[in-house]
Design a protein around this motif. Structure first.
Motif, PDB file in Angstrom:
ATOM      1  N   UNK A  12      14.257  31.622  -6.231  1.00 20.93           N
ATOM      2  CA  UNK A  12      14.011  30.519  -7.177  1.00 20.93           C
ATOM      3  C   UNK A  12      12.978  30.962  -8.199  1.00 20.93           C
ATOM      4  N   UNK A  13      11.942  31.615  -7.797  1.00 24.75           N
ATOM      5  CA  UNK A  13      10.898  32.084  -8.707  1.00 24.75           C
ATOM      6  C   UNK A  13      11.464  33.095  -9.692  1.00 24.75           C
ATOM      7  N   UNK A  14      12.337  33.963  -9.230  1.00 23.97           N
ATOM      8  CA  UNK A  14      12.932  34.961 -10.111  1.00 23.97           C
ATOM      9  C   UNK A  14      13.842  34.303 -11.147  1.00 23.97           C
ATOM     10  N   UNK A  15      14.579  33.293 -10.738  1.00 20.08           N
ATOM     11  CA  UNK A  15      15.460  32.595 -11.667  1.00 20.08           C
ATOM     12  C   UNK A  15      14.664  31.820 -12.717  1.00 20.08           C
ATOM     13  N   UNK A  16      13.582  31.220 -12.293  1.00 18.88           N
ATOM     14  CA  UNK A  16      12.771  30.437 -13.218  1.00 18.88           C
ATOM     15  C   UNK A  16      12.089  31.339 -14.228  1.00 18.88           C
ATOM     16  N   UNK A  17      11.604  32.474 -13.839  1.00 16.78           N
ATOM     17  CA  UNK A  17      10.876  33.352 -14.751  1.00 16.78           C
ATOM     18  C   UNK A  17      11.779  34.280 -15.556  1.00 16.78           C
ATOM     19  N   UNK A  18      13.089  34.336 -15.261  1.00 13.44           N
ATOM     20  CA  UNK A  18      14.006  35.214 -15.994  1.00 13.44           C
ATOM     21  C   UNK A  18      14.253  34.628 -17.391  1.00 13.44           C
ATOM     22  N   UNK A  19      14.342  35.480 -18.416  1.00 18.09           N
ATOM     23  CA  UNK A  19      14.606  34.979 -19.764  1.00 18.09           C
ATOM     24  C   UNK A  19      16.006  34.358 -19.836  1.00 18.09           C
ATOM     25  N   UNK A  21      19.614  33.517 -21.232  1.00 19.64           N
ATOM     26  CA  UNK A  21      20.602  34.324 -21.935  1.00 19.64           C
ATOM     27  C   UNK A  21      21.049  33.569 -23.183  1.00 19.64           C
ATOM     28  N   UNK A  22      21.154  34.244 -24.322  1.00 22.87           N
ATOM     29  CA  UNK A  22      21.567  33.622 -25.576  1.00 22.87           C
ATOM     30  C   UNK A  22      22.769  34.369 -26.146  1.00 22.87           C
TER      31      UNK A  22
END
Length: 152
Positions: A12-19, A21-22
């Motif tokens: 969850x922490x990794x998903x929240x801090x990941x930039x 995608x655009x």
């Protein structure tokens, strides 16, 4: 169980801090509308017609046409008295005349001039021809011309 909670928390922490995608591009739709506008500005020249000896192509007014219809428009010239000058004098007969609008002649109740495209500040001359009538009864003779514009 603690390992599972710790692993889930790390995910969850990794998903929240990941930039986030655009996309590499996007678009914005622009639109606008122009309403059809057709107008006439009529100027009465205040001309007086000579009924007894006749009047030929007397300038009686002018019209400024404006119409933004790309398909064009129609100008209608209409007579209140079916193309005649009338008098309320006893024994007076109606006197027929011919109207010319920007080079197009007509008589009777109405006639039309067609434009094939939009025009702005187009000035058109209005003139009248009355044949001589040496036996006209004394009195005032009149008619009213109405100029109308309509887009196609």
């Amino acid at each position: 169980m603690i390992r599972r909670i710790a692993a889930a928390s790390a995910l969850v922490a990794a998903l929240i801090s990941a930039p986030a995608l655009a996309d590499t591009s996007g678009s914005i739709r622009l639109s606008g509308t122009v309403a059809q506008t057709c107008t006439v500005a009529v100027t009465d020249a205040g001309a007086t017609l000579n009924i007894l000896s006749g009047s030929s192509n007397v300038a009686v007014g002018s019209v400024v046409e404006n119409c933004n219809d790309g398909a064009g428009y129609t100008i209608t010239v209409a007579s209140a008295n079916n193309g005649t000058l009338k008098s309320s004098a006893t024994g007076a007969q109606a006197i027929s005349y011919t109207t010319t609008y920007d080079g197009t002649s007509g008589s009777g109740s109405s006639f039309a001039v067609t434009r094939s495209g939009a025009q702005f500040n187009k000035t058109a001359a209005v003139s009248v021809t009355v044949p001589a009538n040496a036996q006209a009864i004394a009195g005032s003779y009149a008619d009213t011309l109405t100029i109308t514009i309509a887009g196609k």
